[in-house]
Scaffold this motif. Structure first.
Motif, mmCIF file in Angstrom:
data_model
loop_
_atom_site.group_PDB
_atom_site.id
_atom_site.type_symbol
_atom_site.label_atom_id
_atom_site.label_comp_id
_atom_site.label_asym_id
_atom_site.label_seq_id
_atom_site.Cartn_x
_atom_site.Cartn_y
_atom_site.Cartn_z
ATOM 1 N N PRO A 185 7.118 -7.798 -0.118
ATOM 2 C CA PRO A 185 7.345 -6.686 0.812
ATOM 3 C C PRO A 185 7.865 -5.431 0.118
ATOM 4 O O PRO A 185 7.464 -4.313 0.470
ATOM 5 C CB PRO A 185 8.375 -7.262 1.791
ATOM 6 N N ALA A 186 8.743 -5.604 -0.873
ATOM 7 C CA ALA A 186 9.291 -4.434 -1.575
ATOM 8 C C ALA A 186 8.196 -3.671 -2.297
ATOM 9 O O ALA A 186 8.183 -2.429 -2.303
ATOM 10 C CB ALA A 186 10.378 -4.878 -2.557
ATOM 11 N N SER A 187 7.260 -4.393 -2.907
ATOM 12 C CA SER A 187 6.155 -3.730 -3.605
ATOM 13 C C SER A 187 5.259 -2.989 -2.619
ATOM 14 O O SER A 187 4.766 -1.894 -2.915
ATOM 15 C CB SER A 187 5.339 -4.753 -4.389
ATOM 16 N N ALA A 188 5.038 -3.586 -1.446
ATOM 17 C CA ALA A 188 4.230 -2.917 -0.428
ATOM 18 C C ALA A 188 4.907 -1.634 0.034
ATOM 19 O O ALA A 188 4.251 -0.602 0.226
ATOM 20 C CB ALA A 188 3.997 -3.859 0.747
ATOM 21 N N VAL A 189 6.218 -1.677 0.219
ATOM 22 C CA VAL A 189 6.965 -0.494 0.629
ATOM 23 C C VAL A 189 6.872 0.596 -0.430
ATOM 24 O O VAL A 189 6.620 1.773 -0.128
ATOM 25 C CB VAL A 189 8.441 -0.857 0.904
ATOM 26 N N ASN A 190 7.062 0.232 -1.694
ATOM 27 C CA ASN A 190 6.993 1.220 -2.775
ATOM 28 C C ASN A 190 5.613 1.873 -2.844
ATOM 29 O O ASN A 190 5.495 3.079 -3.070
ATOM 30 C CB ASN A 190 7.326 0.553 -4.109
ATOM 31 N N THR A 191 4.575 1.079 -2.633
ATOM 32 C CA THR A 191 3.216 1.619 -2.656
ATOM 33 C C THR A 191 2.998 2.585 -1.507
ATOM 34 O O THR A 191 2.388 3.649 -1.665
ATOM 35 C CB THR A 191 2.191 0.473 -2.599
ATOM 36 N N GLY A 192 3.517 2.236 -0.326
ATOM 37 C CA GLY A 192 3.403 3.138 0.808
ATOM 38 C C GLY A 192 4.136 4.444 0.578
ATOM 39 O O GLY A 192 3.644 5.517 0.937
ATOM 40 N N MET A 193 5.307 4.383 -0.035
ATOM 41 C CA MET A 193 6.071 5.595 -0.317
ATOM 42 C C MET A 193 5.292 6.536 -1.241
ATOM 43 O O MET A 193 5.392 7.752 -1.130
ATOM 44 C CB MET A 193 7.415 5.229 -0.931
ATOM 45 N N LEU A 194 4.523 5.952 -2.157
ATOM 46 C CA LEU A 194 3.720 6.756 -3.079
ATOM 47 C C LEU A 194 2.429 7.272 -2.442
ATOM 48 O O LEU A 194 1.765 8.146 -3.006
ATOM 49 C CB LEU A 194 3.381 5.936 -4.322
ATOM 50 N N GLY A 195 2.066 6.716 -1.293
ATOM 51 C CA GLY A 195 0.825 7.134 -0.641
ATOM 52 C C GLY A 195 -0.414 6.687 -1.376
ATOM 53 O O GLY A 195 -1.454 7.360 -1.317
ATOM 54 N N LEU A 196 -0.325 5.530 -2.054
ATOM 55 C CA LEU A 196 -1.455 5.006 -2.810
ATOM 56 C C LEU A 196 -2.176 3.916 -2.022
ATOM 57 O O LEU A 196 -1.561 3.227 -1.200
ATOM 58 C CB LEU A 196 -0.979 4.427 -4.145
#
Length: 348
Positions: A185-196
């Motif tokens: 989940p943390a990796s998914a959140v980080n990816t969303g924050m980057l807009g990738l």
């Protein structure tokens, strides 16, 4: 955006479960290029090549295979599945994929990941204690290389760059860069924050097991000012399209079970997959996309609706499957499944 359907392979070198025969690495490499060519001719959207640094895979240099596939294909997108960015150098990754992009007239893309198999870290001199920081720093550098040239950059785990000219530049405006997440989940959140774009994968388990990660990704993207509806989301799952539901399961099962045993993180000491567990995974609520064309169409559409997918990629073959069976499945996917889904979605 139009819904995409593709296939991927790790180029496994696997003993046939019935005969014990093992194809040579040469044969597996040539079969992989043939697989890309047939997928292209069948009208699929994406061909992915995985990366593993062991003798039971032929994918230790996936960019070389993708470059060869670029010459054997005309329309299909060519992607890594995935590039283990944490143990690679972003400058070299960019150079290689930009070259593939030139060879293929703009069909290259990168799916960057941390790597669930960790043999590449000691092989290339990286400390597993830096596992997370390596990925964050190298992804930052790769994204900055994509945005501008020359580049000046400094991090903690790699030597700095000062007005560095990094070439070639891509065929078109850019190269898509996705982030692969196996369920963190943390990796998914980080990816969303980057807009990738986010690339999820389920090897086994229920089809809804990553819905939380997908939801967290979209929520994080929205909080960070990105439009979740505009962000591509992909799912990779095991699959096979047969002439009938029974033929599909009977063909896929022994090779998938062999894959689960032989290619685990510790070779030959992997996961036992009884037939009843495989059948559960092949059921309407399971993650395997296996069956006759109608069943596969239904499962793909339900995956798309459940996750809001823009792409699904089927991992086919699993190393020991005869090439003729594998290519027949790809051709059915292109001839029967893809047109039906495009008609259903209005993408035809």
């Amino acid at each position: 955006m139009a819904f995409e359907i593709g296939i991927m392979t790790f180029g496994e070198v696997t003993a046939d479960p019935a005969t014990g025969t093992i194809r040579t690495p040469h044969q597996r490499a040539r079969e992989t290029i043939e697989l890309a060519r047939v997928a292209d001719q069948a009208g699929l959207d994406v061909f992915g090549m995985g990366e593993h640094h062991r003798s039971d895979f032929v994918g230790s240099a996936p960019t070389v295979i993708l470059a060869a596939a670029a010459e054997a294909t005309r329309q299909i997108r060519l992607t890594s599945a995935v590039t283990v960015l944490s143990s690679d150098d972003p400058v070299r990754v960019w150079e290689q994929f930009a070259t593939i992009d030139l060879l293929s007239a703009g069909r290259a893309e990168i799916i960057a990941g941390r790597g669930s198999y960790t043999e590449s870290f000691p092989l290339f001199g990286y400390d597993l204690a830096d596992y997370s920081e390596l990925f964050r720093e190298k992804l930052d550098l790769l994204l900055q290389i994509r945005e501008r040239n020359p580049i000046t950059w400094e991090g903690n785990l790699r030597s700095p760059l000062v007005d560095a000219d990094i070439s070639p530049r891509p065929y078109g405006d850019t190269i898509p860069i996705w982030v692969a997440v196996g369920g963190s989940p943390a990796s998914a959140v980080n990816t969303g924050m980057l807009g990738l774009p986010l690339a999820l994968a389920i090897l086994f388990g229920p089809m809804n097991m990553l819905r939380e990660s997908a939801g967290l990704y979209r929520a994080a993207a929205e909080r960070s000012g990105h439009d979740p509806a505009a962000l591509p989301l992909s799912m990779s799952v095991g699959g096979y399209v047969g002439s009938s539901p029974k033929q599909a399961r009977d063909t896929m099962y022994p090779h998938f079970a062999q894959f689960m045993m032989e290619h685990n993180h510790q070779r030959g000491r992997g996961m036992q997959l009884p037939r009843d567990a495989f059948e559960a995974g092949s059921s309407p609520g399971g993650s395997y996309v296996v069956g006759g064309a109608d069943e596969v169409i239904d499962k793909i559409l339900r995956f798309r609706e459940m996750y809001g997918l823009t792409r699904i990629i089927l991992q086919m073959g699993m190393g020991s499957m005869p090439q003729s069976d594998l290519l027949a499945s790809v051709e059915r996917l292109g001839a029967e499944v893809v047109p039906a889904i495009r008609r259903e979605l209005g993408d035809a």
